[in-house]
Design a protein around this motif. Structure first.
Motif, short mmCIF file in Angstrom:
data_model
loop_
_atom_site.label_atom_id
_atom_site.label_comp_id
_atom_site.label_asym_id
_atom_site.label_seq_id
_atom_site.Cartn_x
_atom_site.Cartn_y
_atom_site.Cartn_z
N THR A 99 0.84 -1.28 0.13
CA THR A 99 -0.01 0.03 -0.03
C THR A 99 0.78 1.20 0.08
OG1 THR A 99 -1.66 -1.19 1.34
CG2 THR A 99 -1.93 1.14 1.33
N LEU A 100 1.95 1.28 0.89
CA LEU A 100 2.75 2.31 0.74
C LEU A 100 3.68 2.40 -0.40
CD1 LEU A 100 4.04 4.83 2.55
CD2 LEU A 100 5.86 2.95 3.30
N LEU A 101 4.23 1.44 -1.04
CA LEU A 101 4.79 1.66 -2.26
C LEU A 101 3.83 2.33 -3.24
CD1 LEU A 101 6.86 -1.48 -2.16
CD2 LEU A 101 8.01 0.90 -2.06
N ALA A 102 2.58 1.90 -3.35
CA ALA A 102 1.70 2.24 -4.31
C ALA A 102 1.26 3.99 -4.00
CB ALA A 102 0.34 1.38 -4.11
N GLN A 103 1.34 4.31 -2.94
CA GLN A 103 1.08 5.64 -2.55
C GLN A 103 2.18 6.52 -3.07
OE1 GLN A 103 0.44 5.61 1.58
NE2 GLN A 103 -1.88 5.11 1.58
N ARG A 104 3.41 5.93 -2.81
CA ARG A 104 4.61 6.67 -3.43
C ARG A 104 4.81 7.03 -4.72
NH1 ARG A 104 9.49 4.22 0.43
NH2 ARG A 104 8.66 4.87 2.56
N VAL A 105 4.01 5.72 -5.70
CA VAL A 105 4.05 5.94 -7.07
C VAL A 105 3.28 7.03 -7.43
CG1 VAL A 105 3.56 4.58 -9.18
CG2 VAL A 105 4.53 3.41 -7.38
N ARG A 106 1.91 6.81 -6.82
CA ARG A 106 1.19 7.76 -6.97
C ARG A 106 1.61 9.46 -6.71
NH1 ARG A 106 -2.72 6.29 -3.51
NH2 ARG A 106 -2.90 4.52 -4.64
N ALA A 107 2.23 9.55 -5.75
CA ALA A 107 2.79 10.89 -5.40
C ALA A 107 3.86 11.23 -6.43
CB ALA A 107 3.56 10.71 -4.13
N PHE A 108 4.56 10.35 -7.07
CA PHE A 108 5.54 10.71 -7.96
C PHE A 108 4.79 11.00 -9.31
CE2 PHE A 108 8.89 9.60 -5.18
CZ PHE A 108 9.58 10.57 -5.11
N ASP A 109 3.46 10.65 -9.61
CA ASP A 109 2.78 11.06 -10.67
C ASP A 109 2.20 12.31 -10.76
OD1 ASP A 109 1.99 10.12 -13.40
OD2 ASP A 109 0.24 9.08 -12.70
N GLN A 110 2.35 12.95 -9.52
CA GLN A 110 1.68 14.44 -9.21
C GLN A 110 2.88 15.27 -9.39
OE1 GLN A 110 -1.76 14.77 -9.21
NE2 GLN A 110 -1.63 12.25 -9.45
N PRO A 111 2.60 16.68 -9.62
CA PRO A 111 3.74 17.69 -9.52
C PRO A 111 4.48 17.65 -8.30
CG PRO A 111 1.47 18.39 -10.26
CD PRO A 111 1.12 17.24 -9.96
N ALA A 112 5.90 18.18 -8.09
CA ALA A 112 6.27 18.25 -6.84
C ALA A 112 6.00 19.31 -6.18
CB ALA A 112 7.91 18.27 -7.25
N GLU A 113 6.29 18.94 -4.77
CA GLU A 113 5.75 20.10 -3.74
C GLU A 113 6.52 21.50 -4.24
OE1 GLU A 113 5.89 19.02 0.41
OE2 GLU A 113 4.52 17.30 -0.09
N ALA A 114 5.95 22.44 -3.59
CA ALA A 114 6.69 23.79 -3.65
C ALA A 114 7.96 24.01 -2.99
CB ALA A 114 5.58 24.92 -3.23
N GLY A 115 8.88 24.48 -3.55
CA GLY A 115 10.05 24.69 -2.87
C GLY A 115 11.01 23.18 -2.86
N ALA A 116 10.47 22.25 -3.65
CA ALA A 116 11.35 21.00 -3.68
C ALA A 116 11.85 20.80 -5.04
CB ALA A 116 10.59 19.90 -3.26
#
Length: 689
Positions: free
Chosen positions: A376-393
């Motif tokens: 579940t955690l790995l799937a969530q990380r994959v999903r996060a990297f499919d979204q734009p990066a956070e501001a300032g990162a």
């Protein structure tokens, strides 16, 4: 190294904090008295001699412990900074947390410096050593590894057998205590746990877990020795038990603090590696076949997830090993947006299907509960990297055999201000009274040590610079060859190899060549090995061919018992923390000025931020970075008052460019050799009789 994670001195049964702290007004005076001739330090340190800088630093540390706040100390090589912070910290009677950058210094503090000093001071101090979970044997995973059919070869099987034998007698489970264990062994990930695969309280070996035992001993100790990786891992994910430990600590010391920012940014962002996914599939298949064979098609689920991870790697295609790809849009630079998005989606789907399969058998064994959480955690990380990066990162892709997707803050300033110093909060609360000590031999090249204090959020900290007691003009000389190719010319590395060969022949080895890139490491190391092969004159050691520990041990041995002296060619971690006193090392050659790589995404983002502030990335970032790294490399040369040696920097820019004066000023004040004749004369003075 002792065989215990806790080293009591005086009265081992005393509870934590059992000895009385020194009165606040007396702590500085007590610390000063420890360093006088005939004082307690003379009983704790071999060949102790009073050094004004060491006493000055100890007094500053004592004042900070008394008043609270942050102190940044640059203490030059030879000052004796370790005792400068340990003496007032122990005399204060406060609970102390010591953090280092390397496990080597961690082990040295715990096994040698702390017990010796506590005994000399007559203090009943309980000490504990706490490392990351990857340093400890996991007995549950050891049992699983015995049944793992994917062990790579017979060598791995022999290593596993040795670990099993060692496991019968160890008390701490600290793998650093096991003789002859190669830290690069592929077996280690199979017999250690990670935050992702640890079963926690559901583990059948929980009661005898070495990690938990180390944490319990840390909670009961007066002085706890940790490392920066562990500190920031807990700050980011509260995984190591530090969340319970830190609130009870009044004094925190970061030694080797120059690594703090780069260590911290690794943990304060987010990461996902295809290697992590492959580890998950291996654990999934192993647990499925062992505990629930036939209930789920484990081969199919694991195979689909593994293929998805490998397909993601294939989308990137061939690239230079170790490359970092910019990632400012939907996909990393040079990678198709469509193909990348499809591969990420396929990996997320495969991980979700794995989670669904694991959910059906979660009650059979705790392994399945943890595996479900990992999927579940790995799937969530994959999903996060499919979204734009956070501001300032800043986001980038590390490319090697596997991929590592990284999103990172540019520095740790905000985390230090908010989570450690708690700036802006009630000045009467406990965290405001805490004393924070940051120290290293190299923290910058200006009066405010801004190279360190800015990215670490320590602009308001007290700053102290203590010069090295070494007589550099007498002990060392600097030579800048004038007739070398320019640093980026194809023939530069070959020219550096020729300089190293001639000098090493003249003094019988005793030479360390530090390179700025792995490409230069090979271009210099391989021809040197070919030229000295079979000669018996000099043994050439090249980083990567042996484990680091073995390379350093052989280099320190030098000539003797029928063996020649050594020439070591190394890069990266060898620029710092390598201590070779005496005659074994008398010549350090640096191939190029160690500027940050301009194409690195993190370096680029930091430069762009400075530009947006109206500042100069070159003057305010690149030059200070090079100055600190150059100073670190040069610091390998003179380690004791009796050492003698030569530093050669094979980069003509140091003499020809305007910024060269600033870089030269950052080096220790060695005498300058003006030409090749003076250099050869200096070499002859070092040559063995």
């Amino acid at each position: 190294m002792t065989d215990s994670a806790v080293a009591p001195a005086g009265h081992p049964d005393e509870p934590a904090g059992a000895w009385a702290p020194a009165p606040a007004q007396d702590l500085e005076q007590l610390a000063r008295e420890a360093f006088v001739p005939g004082g307690v330090l003379s009983r704790a340190a071999d060949a102790f001699r009073p050094r004004p800088g060491q006493t000055e630093m100890a007094a500053a540390v004592a004042r900070t412990i008394t008043a609270g706040g942050a102190l940044v100390v640059e203490a030059g090589t030879g000052v004796g900074k370790t005792f400068s912070y340990l003496v007032p910290a122990l005399l204060s009677g406060e609970r102390v947390l010591l953090s280092t950058a390397t496990k080597t210094l961690q082990d040295q503090l715990f096994a040698r410096d702390l017990p010796r000093l506590a005994q000399a001071l007559g203090l009943p101090v309980r000490m504990a050593l706490l490392k990351g979970r990857g340093s400890y044997l996991c007995t549950h995973r050891l049992e699983l590894a015995r049944q793992d059919a994917s062990l790579p070869d017979r060598s791995a099987l022999r290593t596993l057998a040795k670990i099993e034998q060692w496991a019968q007698g160890t008390r701490t489970g600290d793998l650093a205590e096991m003789p002859g264990l190669d830290e690069r062994s592929p077996v280690l990930p199979l017999v250690t746990s990670t935050r992702e695969n640890c079963l926690g309280s559901q583990c059948p070996k929980f009661r005898t877990c070495h990690v938990n035992a180390a944490r319990r001993e840390a909670m009961a100790a007066d002085v706890v020795v940790i490392n920066h990786h562990l500190f920031f891992a807990d700050l980011a994910v509260r995984e190591s038990g530090m969340a319970e430990l830190l609130p009870s600590v009044r004094v925190v010391v970061f030694d080797e603090a120059h690594q703090l920012n780069e260590t911290g940014v690794q943990f304060l962002g987010r990461q996902l590696g295809t290697g992590q996914v492959l580890d998950f599939t291996r654990d999934l298949l192993g647990a499925g076949l062992q505990f629930a064979r036939g209930l789920v098609d484990w081969q199919q689920i694991a195979g689909a997830t593994e293929r998805a991870a490998r397909e993601l790697r294939l989308v990137v295609g061939r690239t230079v090993p170790g490359a970092r790809l910019r990632w400012v849009s939907a996909a990393p630079e040079g990678v198709s947006d469509v193909a990348w998005g499809e591969a990420l989606a396929a990996l997320e789907t495969a991980l979700q299907l794995a989670a669904e399969g694991l959910a059906t058998v979660s009650e059979i064994a705790p392994d399945f509960v943890r595996l479900h959480e990992r999927a579940t955690l790995l799937a969530q990380r994959v999903r996060a990297f499919d979204q734009p990066a956070e501001a300032g990162a800043v986001r980038w892709l590390d490319v090697g055999t596997h991929l590592r997707l990284v999103e990172s803050p540019l520095d740790i300033a905000e985390a230090v201000q908010q989570k450690l110093l708690k700036t802006g909060q009630d000045p009467e609360n406990e965290s405001a009274r805490r004393a924070w000590i940051f120290t290293s031999a190299t923290l910058g090249d200006d009066a405010r040590l801004s190279w360190f204090t800015e990215p670490c959020g320590l602009g308001e900290a007290e700053v102290l610079r203590v010069a090295s007691p070494f007589d550099y003009p007498t002990q060392a000389a600097l030579y800048l060859p004038r007739d070398l190719p320019r640093p980026n010319d194809p023939g530069h590395s070959a020219a550096v190899a020729r300089v190293a060969e001639a000098a090493a022949r003249r003094i019988g080895g005793r030479t360390m060549v530090l390179t700025t890139t792995l490409r230069a490491l090979r271009a210099i190391g391989e021809p040197l090995q070919a030229r000295f092969d079979g000669s018996g004159e000099v043994e050439v050691l090249v980083q990567g061919q042996w484990p680091k520990r073995r390379l350093i041990e052989r280099f320190r041995e030098g000539a003797g018992e029928g063996r020649p002296g050594c020439l070591l060619v190394a890069s990266a971690s060898f620029w710092e923390g390598v201590d070779v006193p005496g005659d074994a090392l008398q010549l350090v050659i640096i191939d190029k000025l160690p500027f940050p790589p301009p194409g690195d995404p993190l370096v680029e983002a930091r430069g762009q931020r400075l530009e947006s502030q109206g500042r100069s990335p070159f003057n305010d970032y690149f030059v200070p970075e090079a100055a600190v790294a150059l100073k670190q490399g040069a610091g390998r040369l003179i380690r004791r008052e009796s050492d003698r040696g030569l530093l050669v920097v094979c980069d003509t820019r140091l003499a020809q460019m305007g910024y060269g004066r600033r870089l030269l000023a950052a080096l220790p004040p060695m005498r300058r050799l003006q030409d090749e004749a003076q250099f050869e004369e200096a070499l002859d003075q070092l040559a063995p009789e």
